[in-house]
Every structure is written in structure tokens, then in C-alpha cells.
Enzyme design. Structure first.
Site, PDB file in Angstrom:
ATOM      1  N   ASP A  69       0.863  -1.169   0.000  1.00 28.53           N
ATOM      2  CA  ASP A  69       0.000   0.000   0.000  1.00 28.53           C
ATOM      3  C   ASP A  69       0.909   1.230   0.000  1.00 28.53           C
ATOM      4  OD1 ASP A  69      -2.296   1.607   0.252  1.00 28.53           O
ATOM      5  OD2 ASP A  69      -2.192   1.533   2.437  1.00 28.53           O
ATOM      6  N   ASP A  71      -0.168   5.169   1.078  1.00 25.47           N
ATOM      7  CA  ASP A  71      -0.406   6.066   2.214  1.00 25.47           C
ATOM      8  C   ASP A  71      -0.496   5.285   3.516  1.00 25.47           C
ATOM      9  OD1 ASP A  71      -1.120   8.901   1.004  1.00 25.47           O
ATOM     10  OD2 ASP A  71      -2.084   7.397  -0.269  1.00 25.47           O
ATOM     11  N   ASP A 264      -2.066  -0.642   5.704  1.00 30.98           N
ATOM     12  CA  ASP A 264      -2.507  -0.085   6.988  1.00 30.98           C
ATOM     13  C   ASP A 264      -4.007   0.149   7.085  1.00 30.98           C
ATOM     14  OD1 ASP A 264      -2.369   2.157   5.098  1.00 30.98           O
ATOM     15  OD2 ASP A 264      -2.786   3.391   6.861  1.00 30.98           O
TER      16      ASP A 264
END
Length: 365
Positions: A69, A71, A264
Site C-alpha cells: 500500500d 499512504d 494499513d
């Protein structure tokens, strides 16, 4: 641990839901790091830096692939989404990683935007929560020149006009709420409320829910980290994008492949889940709090992600890396030696281009 579908980010949602102690620890912020509940959660989701050898024993003799991922994983979450730039040191680690393992960025951002942030042509990219996929740019890695078009896939291309129209509507609707930002990610929209007054969230949520309800046959809304995501009603997410990419690379055999996915956000859970269900590898959650997750491991922050990737690069240069023998897969080849940064040909930052042809259309749901 079983997955819960409650919001991971909205305190009100957590407080309104049954709590098992771990969620209570989530609400306690930094105090969670010393709570018994958090320690119990960490025991179930250990740190792969501290237990690196244990993790890599699971990958013994297999071909490792890496999915990241953006961000909150490679860069910290920032108040201005446009300022989430990648540091040169992180870019260097990811570049070295891609020389040793097939590597991909899987993000909710538009593909062009995340490419402009990362600026590494040797990676696979899946933007818009996996709804805009492309392979390494021609010349970035062996075989890329003839293979890039084969992996390019936009399952939600037909939804781009409705997303553009809705983006304009929501930009006008949230204008009275300082700090609210509508981000057009081509095949999905993100309504950020991180910088809003806490009292602004209920009306913003109501506006977005109403806009989606008026198009309920086409769109759905999900929640992320202080963001509302609007996506097409397709049977497509980061998990299906991961499987698509592995299939394109001819790396879908669980007996031969070990995929690592690091993320996240709630949207990354689809990828964690599919890896666990198919025995194709494992997920690593980036979080400062205990959360229900399908990931097997956890890291605390983007800086920990970089530290883990550095260990993986060191491991990848050893004979334990099966790619040292296999050398290549469809669309990727291990680097003979460290290379200079590959440019992103024809990709000035944040310059939109026409979508590539749609290869096929998944079932709407």
C-alpha cells in the site's frame, strides 16, 4: 482472530459496538502499547522485523512477491493528501526491492497520482483500489516492452463518467465544511475529513450517503482512515487485484509462491484475507493500535516498513531467495546488479492520460 466490519477509525462507531478489550485498547491511543490487551494482540500479530527468520522460513524454497500500500505504509498519513510524497531513502529501498522480487504498489489513489509520487518504472501498479492496473514501463525490466499491455486492466472504466460527475457534486456539497477535501481517484472518490472539525463529520457523512444512495445501483460507500470511499459496485477490490497480478505473472501456485502484502487500511484487509484463504502468503498490518485483522504480522509505522524491507533486500541478495535461481517471471526479471533509478517514461507528475482499453468487465454486484 476473526475480522470485524466495524470502522477502525471512528471512535463513535467503536464505542457503539461490542468491545472485546482489544478495541478498547485501540481507543486508548498510545496507552494501548502497554496494555495487556495490546500485548495479547501483538502476540497474535508479531513484528516481522523481530521475528524475521521465522517469517522467512514460511517462504523457504518459494518465489517471494511483494505488494505495498502507499499512504500510511510507505509514507506517513498527512493532513494534505497532495503532500504525501515519498522520501528518497524510501524510494531507494523500494527500488532495490524491485530488483530482487516482483513488486507492486496497490493503492486507493489514482494510478497516475501514485506513480507520480513513487516514480519507479520497474514496479507494477494497481490504483483506484486495484481498478486501474499496469505493469512495468517499457525498458524498466526485461520483457516489459512487450508485456506492459497484457497486464493493463481497468475493470471499472465504464464508471469513470459517473465518478467525474459525482466528484463535482460533492466538491460543491462539502464546500461549507472547512478542511473537507474530495479527491478524484479516476475510478473511485475519496472524501477526506481529517482536517475537519469533529462536529462536521455527521453532516458530511449524510451528504455522501445521500449522493451514493441516489446511485445505489452503481456505487457503494466504505470507510477508511478518516476518509469516505466511493467505489463502483463491482466484485473487485485490492484482493482481486492482487490475484489478477499474480495470475498475469504466472505466480498463482501456492506451492511455489509466497506473497507478502503490507498495508494499513481497512481496504487492505481484502488482500490479507485472500492470501490467508488461498495459502499464497501473508499480510502485514501497519498500525499503532490493536485492530481486528486478517493479517498475520504487524508493524508499527512506515519507518518500520522501511526497516523490514531493508532486511528483505538483504535476504533477497542471498542464496535463500529462490529468484536467484529462477531469475524471471512473466513481465519481470531479477536485476543482475544494482541499477540507477528508472524514469517514468511519458509520465509527468499528475498529468492525466486517456484510460487504456478495458480487457474485460467483472460481474457487477
Amino acid at each position: 482472530m476473526g475480522m470485524s466490519r466495524i470502522s477502525f477509525e471512528l471512535k463513535d462507531d467503536l464505542e457503539a459496538s461490542p468491545s472485546d478489550g482489544i478495541l478498547t485498547a485501540c481507543l486508548e491511543g498510545s496507552a494501548a502499547s502497554i496494555s495487556p490487551a495490546y500485548n495479547a494482540w501483538k502476540a497474535e500479530h508479531p513484528c516481522p522485523i523481530q521475528q524475521f527468520d521465522s517469517l522467512m522460513r514460511q517462504a523457504a524454497g518459494k518465489l517471494v512477491t511483494v505488494f505495498l500500500d502507499y499512504d500510511g505504509t510507505l509514507t506517513p498519513i498527512v493532513s494534505n493528501p497532495e503532500a504525501a510524497t515519498m522520501s528518497e531513502s524510501t524510494r531507494g529501498v523500494v527500488r532495490r526491492l524491485a530488483e530482487l522480487f516482483p513488486s507492486a504498489i496497490v493503492s486507493g489513489r489514482s494510478r497516475l497520482k501514485v506513480q507520480s509520487f513513487v516514480q519507479l518504472a520497474e514496479l507494477f501498479y494497481a490504483g483506484s483500489h486495484g481498478m486501474d492496473i499496469t505493469g512495468p514501463a517499457p525498458g524498466a525490466t526485461a520483457g516489459a516492452a512487450t508485456w506492459e499491455d497484457q497486464v493493463a486492466f481497468q475493470p471499472a472504466a465504464a464508471f469513470q463518467p459517473v465518478m467525474a460527475t459525482l466528484c463535482e457534486e460533492l466538491e460543491e456539497a462539502v464546500r461549507p465544511f472547512p478542511g473537507a477535501v474530495v479527491e478524484n481517484n479516476t475510478f473511485c472518490l475519496s472524501v477526506h475529513f481529517r482536517n475537519c472539525d469533529a462536529h462536521s463529520f455527521p453532516p458530511i457523512l449524510g451528504l455522501v450517503e445521500a449522493a451514493v444512495a441516489s446511485r445505489s445501483d452503481q456505487l457503494r460507500m466504505t470507510r477508511g482512515r478518516k476518509v469516505l470511499e466511493i467505489r463502483p459496485k463491482l466484485e473487485w477490490d485490492k484482493g482481486t487485484a492482487l490475484i489478477h497480478l499474480l495470475g498475469c505473472m504466472e505466480l498463482a501456485d501456492a506451492e511455489q509462491v509466497f506473497a507478502l502484502y503490507i498495508g494499513d487500511d481497512r481496504t487492505d484487509e481484502d488482500a490479507f484475507k485472500v492470501l490467508a484463504e488461498r495459502g499464497l502468503g501473508c499480510g502485514i498490518l501497519v498500525s499503532t493500535h490493536a485492530k481486528p485483522t486478517a493479517a498475520s504480522w504487524s508493524l508499527h509505522s512506515p519507518s518500520d516498513v522501511v526497516a523490514f524491507l531493508e532486511k528483505l533486500v538483504t535476504w533477497g541478495r542471498s542464496g535463500a531467495n529462490a529468484w536467484q535461481s529462477k531469475r524471471s517471471c512473466k513481465g519481470w526479471h531479477i536485476a543482475a546488479r544494482p541499477t540507477a533509478a528508472a524514469a517514468m517514461p511519458g509520465l509527468p507528475p499528475r498529468t492525466p492520460t486517456a484510460p487504456t482499453p478495458v480487457a474485460r468487465t467483472p460481474t457487477q454486484g
